[in-house]
Design a protein around this motif. Structure first.
Motif, short mmCIF file in Angstrom:
data_model
loop_
_atom_site.label_atom_id
_atom_site.label_comp_id
_atom_site.label_asym_id
_atom_site.label_seq_id
_atom_site.Cartn_x
_atom_site.Cartn_y
_atom_site.Cartn_z
N THR A 68 20.88 -8.99 -68.04
CA THR A 68 21.04 -8.14 -66.86
C THR A 68 21.29 -9.00 -65.63
O THR A 68 20.51 -9.91 -65.33
CB THR A 68 19.78 -7.28 -66.65
OG1 THR A 68 19.49 -6.56 -67.86
CG2 THR A 68 20.00 -6.28 -65.53
N SER A 69 22.36 -8.70 -64.93
CA SER A 69 22.74 -9.50 -63.77
C SER A 69 21.92 -9.10 -62.55
O SER A 69 21.25 -8.07 -62.52
CB SER A 69 24.23 -9.33 -63.48
OG SER A 69 24.50 -8.01 -63.07
N TYR A 70 22.01 -9.94 -61.52
CA TYR A 70 21.31 -9.66 -60.27
C TYR A 70 21.82 -8.36 -59.65
O TYR A 70 21.02 -7.54 -59.15
CB TYR A 70 21.51 -10.82 -59.30
CG TYR A 70 20.86 -10.61 -57.95
CD1 TYR A 70 19.51 -10.89 -57.76
CD2 TYR A 70 21.61 -10.14 -56.87
CE1 TYR A 70 18.91 -10.68 -56.52
CE2 TYR A 70 21.02 -9.94 -55.63
CZ TYR A 70 19.67 -10.21 -55.46
OH TYR A 70 19.07 -10.01 -54.24
N ALA A 71 23.14 -8.13 -59.70
CA ALA A 71 23.71 -6.91 -59.13
C ALA A 71 23.22 -5.67 -59.88
O ALA A 71 22.91 -4.65 -59.27
CB ALA A 71 25.24 -6.98 -59.16
N ARG A 81 29.04 -7.71 -51.47
CA ARG A 81 28.01 -6.66 -51.47
C ARG A 81 28.10 -5.83 -52.75
O ARG A 81 29.09 -5.89 -53.49
CB ARG A 81 28.18 -5.76 -50.24
CG ARG A 81 28.21 -6.52 -48.93
CD ARG A 81 26.90 -7.25 -48.68
NE ARG A 81 26.98 -8.14 -47.53
CZ ARG A 81 25.96 -8.85 -47.08
NH1 ARG A 81 24.80 -8.81 -47.70
NH2 ARG A 81 26.10 -9.66 -46.05
N GLU A 98 25.16 -10.90 -55.30
CA GLU A 98 24.71 -12.15 -55.92
C GLU A 98 23.38 -12.56 -55.30
O GLU A 98 23.08 -12.20 -54.15
CB GLU A 98 25.75 -13.25 -55.71
CG GLU A 98 27.11 -12.94 -56.30
CD GLU A 98 28.14 -14.00 -55.94
OE1 GLU A 98 27.76 -14.94 -55.19
OE2 GLU A 98 29.29 -13.87 -56.38
N GLN A 99 22.60 -13.26 -56.07
CA GLN A 99 21.30 -13.69 -55.56
C GLN A 99 21.50 -14.60 -54.36
O GLN A 99 22.23 -15.59 -54.43
CB GLN A 99 20.52 -14.42 -56.65
CG GLN A 99 19.09 -14.74 -56.24
CD GLN A 99 18.26 -15.20 -57.42
OE1 GLN A 99 18.73 -15.27 -58.55
NE2 GLN A 99 17.00 -15.49 -57.17
N PRO A 100 20.88 -14.27 -53.23
CA PRO A 100 21.12 -15.07 -52.01
C PRO A 100 20.66 -16.51 -52.16
O PRO A 100 19.62 -16.79 -52.76
CB PRO A 100 20.29 -14.34 -50.95
CG PRO A 100 20.04 -12.97 -51.51
CD PRO A 100 19.98 -13.15 -53.00
N ASP A 101 21.47 -17.41 -51.65
CA ASP A 101 21.14 -18.83 -51.60
C ASP A 101 20.99 -19.20 -50.13
O ASP A 101 21.97 -19.30 -49.39
CB ASP A 101 22.24 -19.66 -52.26
CG ASP A 101 21.87 -21.13 -52.37
OD1 ASP A 101 20.89 -21.54 -51.71
OD2 ASP A 101 22.55 -21.86 -53.11
N LEU A 111 23.10 -4.63 -49.44
CA LEU A 111 22.53 -5.59 -50.39
C LEU A 111 23.61 -6.45 -51.01
O LEU A 111 24.69 -5.97 -51.36
CB LEU A 111 21.76 -4.85 -51.49
CG LEU A 111 20.51 -4.10 -51.04
CD1 LEU A 111 19.87 -3.38 -52.23
CD2 LEU A 111 19.50 -5.05 -50.40
N LYS A 155 20.40 -5.37 -61.50
CA LYS A 155 19.01 -5.15 -61.13
C LYS A 155 18.90 -4.50 -59.75
O LYS A 155 18.05 -3.63 -59.52
CB LYS A 155 18.24 -6.47 -61.15
CG LYS A 155 18.09 -7.08 -62.54
CD LYS A 155 17.37 -8.42 -62.48
CE LYS A 155 17.23 -9.04 -63.86
NZ LYS A 155 16.58 -10.38 -63.82
N SER A 156 19.77 -4.91 -58.84
CA SER A 156 19.75 -4.33 -57.50
C SER A 156 20.11 -2.85 -57.53
O SER A 156 19.50 -2.03 -56.84
CB SER A 156 20.72 -5.09 -56.59
OG SER A 156 20.33 -6.44 -56.45
#
Length: 321
Positions: free
Chosen positions: A69-72, A145, A126-129, A123, A74-75
């Motif tokens: 499951t990708s970050y997107a 987004r 991608e997971q924020p860096d 949101l 999950k969001s």
């Protein structure tokens, strides 16, 4: 139905909400599902061949190859869960909801939907860096987004929005023009019929039409009419509105009834005659189960045993406020 309820009965007591709908609908859904599965098994699966190990292995292999499951994803799951929580928490019925802190009509279910929709545009996908974001060149561009306007234009089902909005407009027109009142008065002779007979009649008509038209259009036309009919015969509007609304989804007879019907028919494994024959049986089963449920278990979950004050008509034939 829920969208039209506030227009048809502005003073409705809020007894129909997401929690009460779940308690009402889930038992009936399970009963209809078991009846339909049993019927399909008797006619189609009773003499079916044993399961194919090759197909089972192929499905397992494809499942194993699915990515994590990708970050997107999950969001989006979080946004969906948040939307459900807002819908259910506004007026749960069991305990006071957060909707009591707002004036009537100030915060609706549409407000929750708009807020979560706006969140999708905020949101990141991608997971924020933090190290990348703090760089000036990255700040100007920003991470992608979950939703953007080009994707909205390309993938959003605008036809569904127009269909729903047109349905609400049609329902308002049926009420404001007096058509629903006229039809209800012309059908007032049905007052001598028992409530279960009225439910069977309304459901049968809706089930015939929904096999040709979409369920949304069918509900938009018939829900205001049966609501007025319930007022004329002085029974709780939900006793006719609920079974009629449910009947709009009981489209089992024709391939054009619903997209799932068309998909099954498109496989080439089901003939039109088979679908019509079994579809009629399923329609009778679900109609009978719904009427039986409305006159027994539904009385436990919803206060539909008595004619409510908010549905009463005054001497001029309008809703008494």
């Amino acid at each position: 139905m829920l969208g039209q309820l506030t227009n048809l009965f502005p003073d409705e007591d809020g007894s129909l909400n997401y929690i009460s709908w779940i308690f009402f609908a889930v038992p009936l859904m399970l009963c209809c599902l078991m009846a339909c599965w049993t019927t399909l098994w008797l006619f189609f699966l009773r003499d079916a061949p044993e399961e194919d190990e090759h197909v089972t292995k192929m499905l397992h292999d494809r499942y194993e190859k699915l990515p994590r499951t990708s970050y997107a994803e999950k969001s989006v799951m979080f946004c969906f869960a948040l939307l459900l929580a807002l819908w259910m928490g506004r007026n749960p019925g069991i305990v006071p909801g957060f909707g009591k802190y707002f004036a009537k009509g100030f915060y609706t279910d549409a407000t929750s939907a708009i807020l979560v929709s706006m969140l999708l545009f905020v949101l990141p996908a991608e997971q924020p860096d933090l190290l990348r974001i703090l760089k000036p060149e990255e700040v100007k561009k920003g991470p992608p987004r979950l939703m953007d306007w080009p994707a909205m234009q390309k993938s959003f089902p605008w036809s569904v929005v127009l269909l729903l909005g047109g349905g609400f407009a049609l329902a308002a027109g049926v009420k404001e023009s007096g058509l629903s009142l006229m039809l209800g008065q012309h059908m007032s002779y049905l007052s001598k019929m028992d409530s279960w007979a009225l439910q069977a009649l309304c459901m049968a008509i809706a089930m015939v039409v929904t096999n040709i038209c979409s369920n949304t259009v069918t509900a938009s036309i018939f829900v205001p009419i049966v609501a007025t009919l319930a007022q004329e015969v002085e029974i709780h509007p939900f006793q006719l509105m609920l079974p009629t609304t449910l009947a709009c989804s009981f489209a089992f007879v024709l391939p054009v009834g619903t997209p799932p019907n068309a998909i099954v028919f498109g496989s080439g494994m089901v003939k039109v005659s088979d679908m019509m024959f079994i579809g009629l049986i399923l329609s009778v089963e679900t109609l009978f189960l719904t009427i039986l449920y409305m006159n027994t278990a539904a009385l436990i979950f919803l206060p539909i045993g008595e004619f409510p004050r908010w549905a009463a008509l005054d001497v001029n034939g309008t809703i008494a406020l």
